[in-house]
Design a protein around this motif. Structure first.
Motif, short mmCIF file in Angstrom:
data_model
loop_
_atom_site.label_atom_id
_atom_site.label_comp_id
_atom_site.label_asym_id
_atom_site.label_seq_id
_atom_site.Cartn_x
_atom_site.Cartn_y
_atom_site.Cartn_z
N UNK A 54 24.87 4.55 77.37
CA UNK A 54 23.47 4.25 77.06
C UNK A 54 22.59 5.29 77.73
N UNK A 55 21.65 5.86 76.97
CA UNK A 55 20.77 6.89 77.52
C UNK A 55 19.69 6.29 78.43
N UNK A 95 28.59 1.03 73.27
CA UNK A 95 27.60 2.10 73.18
C UNK A 95 26.29 1.63 72.57
N UNK A 96 25.21 2.20 73.07
CA UNK A 96 23.90 2.00 72.47
C UNK A 96 23.88 2.77 71.14
N UNK A 120 23.18 12.69 69.98
CA UNK A 120 24.28 12.03 69.27
C UNK A 120 24.10 10.53 69.40
N UNK A 121 23.90 9.83 68.28
CA UNK A 121 23.71 8.38 68.35
C UNK A 121 25.07 7.68 68.42
N UNK A 122 25.04 6.36 68.51
CA UNK A 122 26.27 5.59 68.69
C UNK A 122 27.28 5.76 67.56
N UNK A 146 25.67 8.40 80.31
CA UNK A 146 24.31 8.47 79.78
C UNK A 146 24.22 9.05 78.38
N UNK A 147 25.30 9.68 77.92
CA UNK A 147 25.28 10.28 76.59
C UNK A 147 26.71 10.53 76.12
N UNK A 148 26.83 11.08 74.92
CA UNK A 148 28.16 11.30 74.32
C UNK A 148 29.01 12.27 75.15
N UNK A 149 28.40 13.30 75.69
CA UNK A 149 29.17 14.27 76.49
C UNK A 149 29.73 13.61 77.74
#
Length: 118
Positions: free
Chosen positions: A7-8, A51-52, A58-60, A31-34
């Motif tokens: 989740x960001x 995932x959010x 990059x979205x969920x 916090x993100x995909x990476x």
């Protein structure tokens, strides 16, 4: 067995992790995909990803697609602030799509149990 929470929004991620920990699960945050892919590379005991949906870059759903392309078939639960429509709920490879609402504690517990134990 751990659950990776992506989740960001740090507060939302921590709240989701706290719900899961209250239910007896160990969690990791990204916090993100990476960061998510780094956590997956670093920990071979991750059993589930939560995932959010709406994150920058990059979205969920894009994260789900990216992981599936890499051969990662872990159960994947998507959380969204919106009411999920049928098309989103039926995304291939998605274990569940849940709205972040007052019932999340219950719906998340049920979705996690179903995703982990069929």
């Amino acid at each position: 067995m751990r659950i990776l929470v992506v989740d960001d929004d740090p507060l939302a991620g921590e709240m989701t992790a706290a719900l899961l920990e209250f239910q007896g699960h160990e969690t990791l945050l990204a916090n993100d995909a990476m960061e998510a892919t780094n956590q997956l590379d670093a920990h071979d005991d991750i059993a589930l990803i939560v995932s959010d949906m709406y994150m920058p870059l990059i979205n969920g759903i894009e994260l789900l697609d990216m992981l599936r392309e890499q051969g990662i078939t872990l159960p994947f639960i998507l959380l969204t602030g919106d009411t999920p429509d049928d098309q989103l709920r039926q995304t291939p490879g998605l274990s569940a799509c849940l709205q972040k609402d007052a019932a999340l504690e219950t719906t998340l517990e049920q979705a996690v149990a179903q995703a982990l134990h069929g």
